[in-house]
Design a protein around this motif. Structure first.
Motif, PDB file in Angstrom:
ATOM      1  N   THR A 164     -84.959 119.558  44.613  1.00 25.64           N
ATOM      2  CA  THR A 164     -85.893 119.069  45.628  1.00 25.64           C
ATOM      3  C   THR A 164     -85.251 117.983  46.473  1.00 25.64           C
ATOM      4  OG1 THR A 164     -87.883 119.608  44.355  1.00 25.64           O
ATOM      5  CG2 THR A 164     -88.080 117.840  45.977  1.00 25.64           C
ATOM      6  N   ALA A 165     -84.507 117.088  45.841  1.00 26.95           N
ATOM      7  CA  ALA A 165     -83.857 115.994  46.574  1.00 26.95           C
ATOM      8  C   ALA A 165     -82.891 116.523  47.625  1.00 26.95           C
ATOM      9  CB  ALA A 165     -83.130 115.074  45.601  1.00 26.95           C
ATOM     10  N   ARG A 166     -82.169 117.586  47.293  1.00 24.61           N
ATOM     11  CA  ARG A 166     -81.242 118.156  48.273  1.00 24.61           C
ATOM     12  C   ARG A 166     -81.986 118.733  49.475  1.00 24.61           C
ATOM     13  NH1 ARG A 166     -78.571 119.605  43.408  1.00 24.61           N
ATOM     14  NH2 ARG A 166     -79.616 121.621  43.312  1.00 24.61           N
ATOM     15  N   ILE A 167     -83.155 119.302  49.218  1.00 27.53           N
ATOM     16  CA  ILE A 167     -83.939 119.895  50.305  1.00 27.53           C
ATOM     17  C   ILE A 167     -84.517 118.820  51.212  1.00 27.53           C
ATOM     18  CG2 ILE A 167     -86.034 121.209  50.842  1.00 27.53           C
ATOM     19  CD1 ILE A 167     -85.478 122.798  48.228  1.00 27.53           C
ATOM     20  N   VAL A 168     -85.137 117.802  50.633  1.00 28.60           N
ATOM     21  CA  VAL A 168     -85.792 116.793  51.466  1.00 28.60           C
ATOM     22  C   VAL A 168     -84.767 115.933  52.201  1.00 28.60           C
ATOM     23  CG1 VAL A 168     -87.884 116.753  50.057  1.00 28.60           C
ATOM     24  CG2 VAL A 168     -86.021 115.170  49.533  1.00 28.60           C
ATOM     25  N   ALA A 169     -83.544 115.843  51.678  1.00 31.63           N
ATOM     26  CA  ALA A 169     -82.509 115.082  52.388  1.00 31.63           C
ATOM     27  C   ALA A 169     -82.202 115.704  53.738  1.00 31.63           C
ATOM     28  CB  ALA A 169     -81.241 115.006  51.539  1.00 31.63           C
ATOM     29  N   ASP A 170     -82.408 117.004  53.864  1.00 29.94           N
ATOM     30  CA  ASP A 170     -82.113 117.703  55.108  1.00 29.94           C
ATOM     31  C   ASP A 170     -83.258 117.665  56.112  1.00 29.94           C
ATOM     32  OD1 ASP A 170     -79.503 118.452  54.600  1.00 29.94           O
ATOM     33  OD2 ASP A 170     -80.073 120.309  53.575  1.00 29.94           O
ATOM     34  N   LEU A 171     -84.353 116.973  55.789  1.00 33.38           N
ATOM     35  CA  LEU A 171     -85.475 116.899  56.719  1.00 33.38           C
ATOM     36  C   LEU A 171     -85.132 116.091  57.963  1.00 33.38           C
ATOM     37  CD1 LEU A 171     -88.419 116.369  54.212  1.00 33.38           C
ATOM     38  CD2 LEU A 171     -87.978 118.413  55.600  1.00 33.38           C
ATOM     39  N   GLY A 172     -84.171 115.191  57.855  1.00 32.68           N
ATOM     40  CA  GLY A 172     -83.746 114.429  59.017  1.00 32.68           C
ATOM     41  C   GLY A 172     -84.131 112.971  58.944  1.00 32.68           C
ATOM     42  N   MET A 173     -83.668 112.212  59.917  1.00 30.08           N
ATOM     43  CA  MET A 173     -83.815 110.763  59.892  1.00 30.08           C
ATOM     44  C   MET A 173     -85.252 110.296  60.086  1.00 30.08           C
ATOM     45  SD  MET A 173     -82.026 109.886  63.551  1.00 30.08           S
ATOM     46  CE  MET A 173     -82.185 108.139  63.269  1.00 30.08           C
ATOM     47  N   GLY A 174     -86.148 111.177  60.474  1.00 30.34           N
ATOM     48  CA  GLY A 174     -87.550 110.792  60.617  1.00 30.34           C
ATOM     49  C   GLY A 174     -88.286 110.679  59.297  1.00 30.34           C
ATOM     50  N   TYR A 175     -87.604 111.000  58.200  1.00 28.77           N
ATOM     51  CA  TYR A 175     -88.244 111.002  56.883  1.00 28.77           C
ATOM     52  C   TYR A 175     -87.600 109.960  55.971  1.00 28.77           C
ATOM     53  CZ  TYR A 175     -90.566 115.348  58.139  1.00 28.77           C
ATOM     54  OH  TYR A 175     -91.352 116.284  58.755  1.00 28.77           O
ATOM     55  N   THR A 176     -88.425 109.400  55.094  1.00 28.81           N
ATOM     56  CA  THR A 176     -87.947 108.498  54.052  1.00 28.81           C
ATOM     57  C   THR A 176     -88.437 109.030  52.709  1.00 28.81           C
ATOM     58  OG1 THR A 176     -88.099 106.615  55.573  1.00 28.81           O
ATOM     59  CG2 THR A 176     -87.871 106.113  53.226  1.00 28.81           C
ATOM     60  N   VAL A 177     -87.549 109.009  51.720  1.00 33.64           N
ATOM     61  CA  VAL A 177     -87.882 109.576  50.417  1.00 33.64           C
ATOM     62  C   VAL A 177     -87.533 108.586  49.315  1.00 33.64           C
ATOM     63  CG1 VAL A 177     -87.651 111.590  48.917  1.00 33.64           C
ATOM     64  CG2 VAL A 177     -87.180 111.813  51.377  1.00 33.64           C
ATOM     65  N   TRP A 178     -88.445 108.425  48.374  1.00 31.52           N
ATOM     66  CA  TRP A 178     -88.201 107.623  47.172  1.00 31.52           C
ATOM     67  C   TRP A 178     -88.266 108.571  45.974  1.00 31.52           C
ATOM     68  CZ3 TRP A 178     -91.239 106.251  51.259  1.00 31.52           C
ATOM     69  CH2 TRP A 178     -90.948 105.050  51.917  1.00 31.52           C
ATOM     70  N   HIS A 179     -87.255 108.511  45.113  1.00 35.85           N
ATOM     71  CA  HIS A 179     -87.182 109.392  43.946  1.00 35.85           C
ATOM     72  C   HIS A 179     -87.391 108.602  42.650  1.00 35.85           C
ATOM     73  CE1 HIS A 179     -85.491 112.506  46.556  1.00 35.85           C
ATOM     74  NE2 HIS A 179     -84.581 111.655  46.963  1.00 35.85           N
ATOM     75  N   ASP A 180     -87.969 109.268  41.656  1.00 30.33           N
ATOM     76  CA  ASP A 180     -88.153 108.668  40.329  1.00 30.33           C
ATOM     77  C   ASP A 180     -88.863 107.319  40.420  1.00 30.33           C
ATOM     78  OD1 ASP A 180     -87.368 110.502  38.491  1.00 30.33           O
ATOM     79  OD2 ASP A 180     -85.581 109.453  37.815  1.00 30.33           O
ATOM     80  N   VAL A 181     -90.050 107.348  40.981  1.00 31.60           N
ATOM     81  CA  VAL A 181     -90.817 106.121  41.206  1.00 31.60           C
ATOM     82  C   VAL A 181     -91.763 105.876  40.034  1.00 31.60           C
ATOM     83  CG1 VAL A 181     -92.501 104.990  42.708  1.00 31.60           C
ATOM     84  CG2 VAL A 181     -90.670 106.398  43.695  1.00 31.60           C
ATOM     85  N   MET A 182     -91.745 104.672  39.501  1.00 33.93           N
ATOM     86  CA  MET A 182     -92.644 104.328  38.399  1.00 33.93           C
ATOM     87  C   MET A 182     -94.083 104.338  38.885  1.00 33.93           C
ATOM     88  SD  MET A 182     -90.601 101.265  36.396  1.00 33.93           S
ATOM     89  CE  MET A 182     -91.970 101.093  35.235  1.00 33.93           C
ATOM     90  N   ALA A 183     -94.961 104.902  38.077  1.00 35.48           N
ATOM     91  CA  ALA A 183     -96.378 104.954  38.429  1.00 35.48           C
ATOM     92  C   ALA A 183     -97.009 103.577  38.296  1.00 35.48           C
ATOM     93  CB  ALA A 183     -97.100 105.958  37.535  1.00 35.48           C
ATOM     94  N   GLU A 184     -98.084 103.379  39.040  1.00 31.12           N
ATOM     95  CA  GLU A 184     -98.834 102.135  39.004  1.00 31.12           C
ATOM     96  C   GLU A 184    -100.191 102.406  38.378  1.00 31.12           C
ATOM     97  OE1 GLU A 184     -97.870  99.157  40.123  1.00 31.12           O
ATOM     98  OE2 GLU A 184     -96.173  99.530  41.465  1.00 31.12           O
ATOM     99  N   GLY A 185    -100.805 101.374  37.858  1.00 32.90           N
ATOM    100  CA  GLY A 185    -102.150 101.528  37.304  1.00 32.90           C
ATOM    101  C   GLY A 185    -102.238 101.037  35.883  1.00 32.90           C
ATOM    102  N   ARG A 186    -103.450 100.769  35.471  1.00 28.44           N
ATOM    103  CA  ARG A 186    -103.682 100.184  34.152  1.00 28.44           C
ATOM    104  C   ARG A 186    -103.228 101.096  33.020  1.00 28.44           C
ATOM    105  NH1 ARG A 186    -109.816  98.983  33.092  1.00 28.44           N
ATOM    106  NH2 ARG A 186    -109.811 101.262  33.201  1.00 28.44           N
ATOM    107  N   ASP A 187    -103.388 102.408  33.203  1.00 27.90           N
ATOM    108  CA  ASP A 187    -103.067 103.346  32.133  1.00 27.90           C
ATOM    109  C   ASP A 187    -101.646 103.912  32.237  1.00 27.90           C
ATOM    110  OD1 ASP A 187    -105.653 103.057  31.134  1.00 27.90           O
ATOM    111  OD2 ASP A 187    -106.426 104.638  32.440  1.00 27.90           O
TER     112      ASP A 187
END
Length: 319
Positions: A164-187
């Motif tokens: 997936t990362a390889r695919i979204v990297a080709d979307l172009g400079m108009g896109y920003t992607v964050w990978h492996d993001v820790m979830a937020e929330g009490r649980d």
């Protein structure tokens, strides 16, 4: 599908051991063709699998390439770079270019796609093989296919995230992607994360990359199938909501990405699930859905994109 740690190998489909000699391999292939041919009562899908398996191991060169690590076995760990501008101190993933002449601008990418699961896989693989036992190649297909299911699942998901990362990297400079993001929330626990957050003109999306090892279906806004564990869409939506509240941003939808062979159609929009538009897409259709957006999801203007990017940069933590 033969390129997943969860799938049967070409030898499994042909019903032989990986070290079988060439004559026995050829006999097994002919036998499996007769057994699976639709004209003799066989299953058409299995018949196609048998033919594909023979393409992979039917000649000396093809078999040698397959045995060296066809598919997942040849997938080395991805490259990282110390590029500035990361959302945290984490090293950023660097998408490989198609060629040295490929100068197209890439999406801004932060974090380690598949990194958390690869590290977990390597730790557990060493434990399973045995401490002190040499582990020359933890990605050797022969070794991986004998490992317990939970280990193969970790590697399959890591490879899915990297694809997936390889695919979204080709979307172009108009896109920003964050990978492996820790979830937020009490649980949210230490194992909870959002595989990818993708921000662009079509909106802000939480993306889950999965490989369940076989075909899936849908029931009441959820993915179902033999390899499906828990409730992947419900889990993704909970994590997206938590991140949205923590960062003060509004996600336009949630997307689950699966291998092409596991879906009957490339894009399945499930409508709003718990108030959020959801789509399940084949990997080859991911760019299409991210560029056009989900049905019912409003596109974002330039100021909205800039504001969401700033808020996420300040909030995102990596797994």
């Amino acid at each position: 599908m033969f390129d997943s740690p969860l799938s049967a190998s070409a030898y499994d489909v042909l019903g032989v051991a990986p070290d079988v000699d060439d004559d026995a391999l050829r006999k097994a292939y002919r036998l499996r063709l007769r057994q699976t041919h639709p004209d003799t009562g066989g299953d058409a899908a299995t018949f196609v699998q048998v033919q594909r398996a023979w393409e992979l191991v039917g000649t000396a060169d093809a078999r040698a390439a397959y045995d060296r690590g066809h598919g997942f076995g040849s997938s080395a760990a991805p490259e990282w770079s110390d590029a500035a501008g990361s959302a945290s101190d984490a090293t950023s993933w660097r998408a490989p270019r198609a060629s040295s002449r490929d100068t197209r601008p890439r999406a801004r990418s932060h974090g380690h796609p598949g990194g958390w699961r690869r590290e977990r896989y390597l730790d557990l693989m060493r434990e399973w093989v045995g401490r002190g036992v040499p582990l020359e190649d933890p990605y050797d297909p022969a070794l991986v296919r004998t490992a317990p299911h939970h280990l193969r699942r970790l590697l399959a998901d890591a490879l899915a995230e990297e694809a997936t990362a390889r695919i979204v990297a080709d979307l172009g400079m108009g896109y920003t992607v964050w990978h492996d993001v820790m979830a937020e929330g009490r649980d949210a626990g230490p194992d909870d994360k959002i595989d990818h957050i993708v921000l662009g003109p079509s909106g802000l999306y939480g993306v889950l990359s999965e490989d369940f090892g076989g075909p899936v279906g849908f029931r009441r806004g959820e993915i179902v199938g033999d390899g499906v564990v828990d409730a992947p869409i419900a889990d993704l939506l909970a994590r997206v909501r938590g991140m949205g509240r923590a960062a003060g941003v509004r996600f336009r939808g949630a997307i689950v990405v699966l291998p092409d062979d596991d879906l009957d159609q490339a894009i399945t929009e499930l409508g709003k699930v718990r108030g959020v538009p959801v789509a399940v897409v084949a990997r080859s259709a991911l760019s299409t859905i991210l560029r056009r957006g989900l049905t019912g999801a409003r596109a974002m203007g330039g100021n909205e994109v800039f504001d969401a990017r700033t808020r996420l940069q300040q909030r995102v933590r990596f797994a």
